[in-house]
Write a protein that holds these residues in place. Sequence first.
Motif, PDB file in Angstrom:
ATOM      1  N   MET A  85      -6.205 -13.766   4.746  1.00 31.42           N
ATOM      2  CA  MET A  85      -4.932 -13.021   4.687  1.00 31.42           C
ATOM      3  C   MET A  85      -3.777 -13.912   5.125  1.00 31.42           C
ATOM      4  N   ILE A  86      -2.618 -13.679   4.563  1.00 32.92           N
ATOM      5  CA  ILE A  86      -1.460 -14.480   4.938  1.00 32.92           C
ATOM      6  C   ILE A  86      -1.068 -14.162   6.377  1.00 32.92           C
ATOM      7  N   ARG A  87      -0.414 -15.124   6.993  1.00 33.31           N
ATOM      8  CA  ARG A  87       0.089 -14.907   8.343  1.00 33.31           C
ATOM      9  C   ARG A  87       1.247 -13.925   8.247  1.00 33.31           C
ATOM     10  N   GLN A  88       1.239 -12.969   9.126  1.00 36.71           N
ATOM     11  CA  GLN A  88       2.319 -11.985   9.081  1.00 36.71           C
ATOM     12  C   GLN A  88       2.547 -11.475  10.493  1.00 36.71           C
ATOM     13  N   ASN A  89       3.787 -11.513  10.927  1.00 37.53           N
ATOM     14  CA  ASN A  89       4.072 -11.037  12.284  1.00 37.53           C
ATOM     15  C   ASN A  89       5.025  -9.846  12.231  1.00 37.53           C
ATOM     16  N   ILE A  90       4.505  -8.742  11.716  1.00 38.95           N
ATOM     17  CA  ILE A  90       5.292  -7.510  11.637  1.00 38.95           C
ATOM     18  C   ILE A  90       4.587  -6.492  12.523  1.00 38.95           C
ATOM     19  N   LYS A  91       5.355  -5.783  13.327  1.00 43.39           N
ATOM     20  CA  LYS A  91       4.767  -4.755  14.186  1.00 43.39           C
ATOM     21  C   LYS A  91       4.917  -3.394  13.505  1.00 43.39           C
ATOM     22  N   VAL A  92       3.997  -2.496  13.841  1.00 39.31           N
ATOM     23  CA  VAL A  92       4.064  -1.140  13.295  1.00 39.31           C
ATOM     24  C   VAL A  92       4.332  -0.148  14.425  1.00 39.31           C
ATOM     25  N   ALA A  93       5.391   0.624  14.262  1.00 40.38           N
ATOM     26  CA  ALA A  93       5.748   1.639  15.254  1.00 40.38           C
ATOM     27  C   ALA A  93       5.775   3.012  14.588  1.00 40.38           C
ATOM     28  N   VAL A  94       5.805   4.034  15.407  1.00 42.57           N
ATOM     29  CA  VAL A  94       6.078   5.389  14.917  1.00 42.57           C
ATOM     30  C   VAL A  94       7.280   5.922  15.699  1.00 42.57           C
ATOM     31  N   ASP A  95       8.094   6.724  15.042  1.00 43.15           N
ATOM     32  CA  ASP A  95       9.207   7.397  15.717  1.00 43.15           C
ATOM     33  C   ASP A  95       9.233   8.831  15.218  1.00 43.15           C
ATOM     34  N   GLU A 117       0.807   8.016 -25.889  1.00 43.07           N
ATOM     35  CA  GLU A 117      -0.098   8.801 -26.746  1.00 43.07           C
ATOM     36  C   GLU A 117      -0.520  10.114 -26.075  1.00 43.07           C
ATOM     37  N   LYS A 118       0.467  10.825 -25.580  1.00 43.22           N
ATOM     38  CA  LYS A 118       0.254  12.131 -24.947  1.00 43.22           C
ATOM     39  C   LYS A 118      -0.719  12.133 -23.785  1.00 43.22           C
ATOM     40  N   THR A 119      -0.823  10.996 -23.112  1.00 44.88           N
ATOM     41  CA  THR A 119      -1.615  10.996 -21.873  1.00 44.88           C
ATOM     42  C   THR A 119      -0.822  10.313 -20.763  1.00 44.88           C
ATOM     43  N   LEU A 120      -1.073  10.780 -19.542  1.00 44.36           N
ATOM     44  CA  LEU A 120      -0.473  10.153 -18.376  1.00 44.36           C
ATOM     45  C   LEU A 120      -1.343   8.949 -18.021  1.00 44.36           C
ATOM     46  N   GLN A 121      -0.709   7.796 -17.849  1.00 40.90           N
ATOM     47  CA  GLN A 121      -1.437   6.559 -17.608  1.00 40.90           C
ATOM     48  C   GLN A 121      -1.049   5.976 -16.255  1.00 40.90           C
ATOM     49  N   VAL A 122      -1.971   5.247 -15.679  1.00 44.37           N
ATOM     50  CA  VAL A 122      -1.657   4.603 -14.411  1.00 44.37           C
ATOM     51  C   VAL A 122      -2.023   3.118 -14.481  1.00 44.37           C
ATOM     52  N   LEU A 123      -1.205   2.323 -13.839  1.00 43.79           N
ATOM     53  CA  LEU A 123      -1.338   0.866 -13.913  1.00 43.79           C
ATOM     54  C   LEU A 123      -2.274   0.367 -12.814  1.00 43.79           C
ATOM     55  N   LEU A 124      -3.377  -0.298 -13.224  1.00 45.94           N
ATOM     56  CA  LEU A 124      -4.338  -0.799 -12.230  1.00 45.94           C
ATOM     57  C   LEU A 124      -4.580  -2.294 -12.424  1.00 45.94           C
ATOM     58  N   ILE A 125      -4.982  -2.938 -11.350  1.00 51.47           N
ATOM     59  CA  ILE A 125      -5.334  -4.366 -11.450  1.00 51.47           C
ATOM     60  C   ILE A 125      -6.797  -4.529 -11.029  1.00 51.47           C
ATOM     61  N   LYS A 126      -7.401  -5.593 -11.573  1.00 48.11           N
ATOM     62  CA  LYS A 126      -8.770  -5.905 -11.171  1.00 48.11           C
ATOM     63  C   LYS A 126      -8.675  -6.976 -10.099  1.00 48.11           C
ATOM     64  N   ARG A 127      -9.262  -6.680  -8.932  1.00 45.61           N
ATOM     65  CA  ARG A 127      -9.149  -7.596  -7.799  1.00 45.61           C
ATOM     66  C   ARG A 127      -9.950  -8.874  -8.036  1.00 45.61           C
ATOM     67  N   ASN A 128      -9.346 -10.028  -7.682  1.00 39.26           N
ATOM     68  CA  ASN A 128     -10.089 -11.285  -7.838  1.00 39.26           C
ATOM     69  C   ASN A 128     -10.498 -11.888  -6.501  1.00 39.26           C
ATOM     70  N   ILE A 129     -10.342 -11.110  -5.427  1.00 42.79           N
ATOM     71  CA  ILE A 129     -10.816 -11.573  -4.114  1.00 42.79           C
ATOM     72  C   ILE A 129     -11.543 -10.438  -3.395  1.00 42.79           C
ATOM     73  N   ASP A 130     -12.339 -10.833  -2.418  1.00 43.03           N
ATOM     74  CA  ASP A 130     -13.015  -9.841  -1.575  1.00 43.03           C
ATOM     75  C   ASP A 130     -12.031  -9.267  -0.572  1.00 43.03           C
ATOM     76  N   PRO A 131     -12.218  -8.087  -0.004  1.00 43.40           N
ATOM     77  CA  PRO A 131     -13.272  -7.135  -0.355  1.00 43.40           C
ATOM     78  C   PRO A 131     -12.969  -6.430  -1.676  1.00 43.40           C
ATOM     79  N   PHE A 132     -13.966  -5.740  -2.190  1.00 41.11           N
ATOM     80  CA  PHE A 132     -13.835  -5.024  -3.458  1.00 41.11           C
ATOM     81  C   PHE A 132     -13.508  -5.963  -4.622  1.00 41.11           C
ATOM     82  N   LYS A 133     -14.024  -7.207  -4.557  1.00 36.85           N
ATOM     83  CA  LYS A 133     -13.820  -8.146  -5.664  1.00 36.85           C
ATOM     84  C   LYS A 133     -14.350  -7.513  -6.948  1.00 36.85           C
TER      85      LYS A 133
END
Lengths: 226, 226
Positions: free
Chosen positions: A1-11, B19-35
């Motif tokens: 995972m990329i380095r990321q320094n963001i904190k998560v708060a709730v208000d 074509e009269k259907t609701l569509q959703v945009l998905l991507i195929k993951r190329n890394i783990d987890p869920f590769k």
Amino acid sequence: MIRQNIKVAVDAVVFGYKEKTLQVLLIKRNIDPFKDSWALPGGLVLESESLEEAVERELKEETNATVDYLEQLYSFGKPGRDPRNRVVSVTYFGLVKPEHHTIKADTDASDVAWFDINELPELAFDHATILDMAQKRLQNKLTYEPIGFDLLADKFLFSDLEKLYMTILDKQIDRRNFRKKILSFGILEELAEKVSEGRGRPANLFKFNQKQYFKLKEEGFLFDIK
Amino acid sequence: MIRQNIKVAVDAVVFGYKEKTLQVLLIKRNIDPFKDSWALPGGLVLESESLEEAVERELKEETNATVDYLEQLYSFGKPGRDPRNRVVSVTYFGLVKPEHHTIKADTDASDVAWFDINELPELAFDHATILDMAQKRLQNKLTYEPIGFDLLADKFLFSDLEKLYMTILDKQIDRRNFRKKILSFGILEELAEKVSEGRGRPANLFKFNQKQYFKLKEEGFLFDIK
């Protein structure tokens, strides 16, 4: 995972209703930045708790309040909204019944108080923006969900409900139509108990039947008082 | 500030209508987890960008899509929703006009595709829950904001609008009332251009007048087709 320094708060923007005014629960900060400024209750999320648990914990720690209704409002994450660090705040909006208005500042805040929404002090961070969004959500939601009852005592006069709507929506309502409409929904129970209000003759108390509302809602009923 | 190791991500549920259907945009993951699993486009927020910028960047990088409408949906933050790390995902919901349906997998995804909402593959993480919430928001919002036009071509037949509503709300509508109601709002322009659809006689094309809608909305007009 990329380095990321963001904190998560709730208000949390917690509303109460008292003496015909909409009130909001604020704490006085006892640490920098914005030390001694009034702010929404909140704080950083602990790693082991859910976002909702974090809000409830912070409310407890800073105000000793328990909410009767809580829902997620919006996440605020603009860089620079906290001078210390990048902080994304997941905000919540809560309602408190008069029975639960008692509050008390704890270790995490130097003071806590209910403020009339029309007489607010200057708020820390972007909390004025958050509060503004919460007020709009409350006004809007009041017209399509029976959440107003989470701001009233368990037993209330019909005139209390009318005043609550007029106060929060900040407009006059046609009282006769309002009464007819609300009563037609079949989600209020009229109690035998009566109380006198001002110089008028005694009026019956009402109670919101939430169970009945959920049942009707499942059957497709839409609460709608636009 | 307390030590906290929570990451912030954005994920987007992007809808199209084809074509009269609701569509959703998905991507195929190329890394783990869920590769190799299908997932919503998204990823970690960079420290210098806003949450909206992060969504737009991720959509661009993973799908090459630009959205015609984008709003924040909800933040998901239950511990354990990502097996690697605690990740809070601020999710968005977007709409894409047919003119912008062209997509192409980039370096960050091994594939990208539009899926019929009724024929979805199994999704990574809690993305099925997120998608479900987005679909409900879309259905609900369609009745009180004219966002359906962000799923139609700039010029459309009135019957296209009817079909869109029937498809997304998954129910029959009273066509005569629907037409009367929508036209009474004064937010559609009927063009001189006609096209034939099926065996019927040529029908006029319509255009949504967004400027007029915003003007009316400011004056207090409520779009409402419940």
